[in-house]
Enzyme design. Structure first.
Site, PDB file in Angstrom:
ATOM      1  N   GLU A  11      40.984  19.142   9.548  1.00  0.00           N
ATOM      2  CA  GLU A  11      40.920  18.264  10.722  1.00  0.00           C
ATOM      3  C   GLU A  11      41.180  16.822  10.333  1.00  0.00           C
ATOM      4  O   GLU A  11      41.944  16.107  10.988  1.00  0.00           O
ATOM      5  CB  GLU A  11      39.543  18.359  11.373  1.00  0.00           C
ATOM      6  N   GLY A  77      29.273  29.100  14.995  1.00  0.00           N
ATOM      7  CA  GLY A  77      29.107  30.505  15.323  1.00  0.00           C
ATOM      8  C   GLY A  77      28.585  30.648  16.745  1.00  0.00           C
ATOM      9  O   GLY A  77      27.679  29.922  17.162  1.00  0.00           O
ATOM     10  N   ILE A 153      24.075  31.096   9.664  1.00  0.00           N
ATOM     11  CA  ILE A 153      23.491  32.204  10.418  1.00  0.00           C
ATOM     12  C   ILE A 153      24.473  33.370  10.473  1.00  0.00           C
ATOM     13  O   ILE A 153      25.560  33.255  11.054  1.00  0.00           O
ATOM     14  CB  ILE A 153      23.112  31.772  11.848  1.00  0.00           C
ATOM     15  N   MET A 173      25.780  23.297  11.517  1.00  0.00           N
ATOM     16  CA  MET A 173      24.912  22.699  10.504  1.00  0.00           C
ATOM     17  C   MET A 173      24.828  21.166  10.541  1.00  0.00           C
ATOM     18  O   MET A 173      24.196  20.581   9.657  1.00  0.00           O
ATOM     19  CB  MET A 173      25.357  23.157   9.109  1.00  0.00           C
ATOM     20  N   GLU A 174      25.433  20.523  11.534  1.00  0.00           N
ATOM     21  CA  GLU A 174      25.460  19.062  11.508  1.00  0.00           C
ATOM     22  C   GLU A 174      25.219  18.356  12.843  1.00  0.00           C
ATOM     23  O   GLU A 174      24.742  17.222  12.878  1.00  0.00           O
ATOM     24  CB  GLU A 174      26.821  18.549  10.968  1.00  0.00           C
ATOM     25  N   ASP A 197      33.255  32.967  15.222  1.00  0.00           N
ATOM     26  CA  ASP A 197      32.897  34.373  15.337  1.00  0.00           C
ATOM     27  C   ASP A 197      32.157  34.594  16.647  1.00  0.00           C
ATOM     28  O   ASP A 197      31.704  33.649  17.291  1.00  0.00           O
ATOM     29  CB  ASP A 197      32.034  34.824  14.159  1.00  0.00           C
TER      30      ASP A 197
END
Length: 229
Positions: A11, A77, A153, A173-174, A197
């Protein structure tokens, strides 16, 4: 000045390729690129993995580069079973799912001694992101709550629990760290995440190939957002 944080190098590379007259600055062991993108003054960079990296990166952006809006992109996710791989979630809010002080009587996800633990995204940025998403990825965008934790996860039972406990659309996570840092500094933010996913754990794409696709889609949405901001 608009801050644009990417979670993936792919990105950031796309953003840097379009960034004009940029200057590279290193702070706290992280790199920041400030310049012009689609006619807007921006600071761009990759924060790294996890909430601490994201919080530090965002705070430096605010302090050193005086950003007054933050756009954060990456992958996540799915928790919502209706989300398909490649769909986009635009944050309505962000919360830490791994904040757990339940033995002291606090609900899971609540930070003790704070009035807010679920940080709302800026409504105007959410609107702009939604419009940009419909242009860049028609029919693939939806708004929802983003959950964050320093955990990858993969357990379907945990996915179900997070959905039931927090009502989250996706997990990563952020985002909540960016959201909290922005809230503490009264800086508007929005998180934009591509689903890597499905909630049932199934995947029909190669992750390396998906990363390229997700990066292109995120870049397209940011490009459209900058036209509207």
């Amino acid at each position: 000045m608009i801050g644009i944080i990417g979670a993936m190098q792919e990105e950031v590379d796309l953003l840097l390729a379009a960034l004009q007259d940029f200057v590279e600055v290193e702070r706290s062991g992280m790199r920041y690129y400030t310049g012009s993108l689609h006619g807007k003054n921006v600071t761009v960079g990759k924060c790294g993995v996890g909430k601490v990296n994201a919080a530090v990166y965002t705070q430096v952006m605010i302090d050193r580069f005086s950003v007054n809006k933050v756009l954060f992109t990456g992958v996540a996710g799915a928790l919502d079973p209706e989300l398909e791989i490649g769909d986009i979630v635009i944050s309505t809010s962000c919360q830490q799912h791994d904040m757990d002080v339940t033995p002291l009587g606090y609900p899971k996800g609540v930070i003790p001694y704070q009035e807010v633990s679920d940080w709302p995204a800026d409504p105007e940025l959410v609107r702009i992101a939604s419009e940009a998403g419909e242009t860049a990825a028609p029919g693939r965008c939806r708004k929802g709550k983003v959950l964050s934790g320093d955990q990858f996860i993969a357990d379907r039972e945990v996915v179900k629990q997070l959905r039931e406990t927090f009502g989250g659309a996706c997990t990563e996570m952020e985002g909540a760290a960016v959201a909290q840092t922005c809230a503490m500094n009264q800086v508007p933010y929005v998180v934009i995440r591509s689903m890597s996913d499905k909630a049932n754990g199934s995947a029909s794409v190669n992750f390396a190939e998906f990363t390229v696709e997700a990066s292109n889609r995120s870049y397209a949405i940011v490009h459209e957002m900058l036209k509207r901001i």
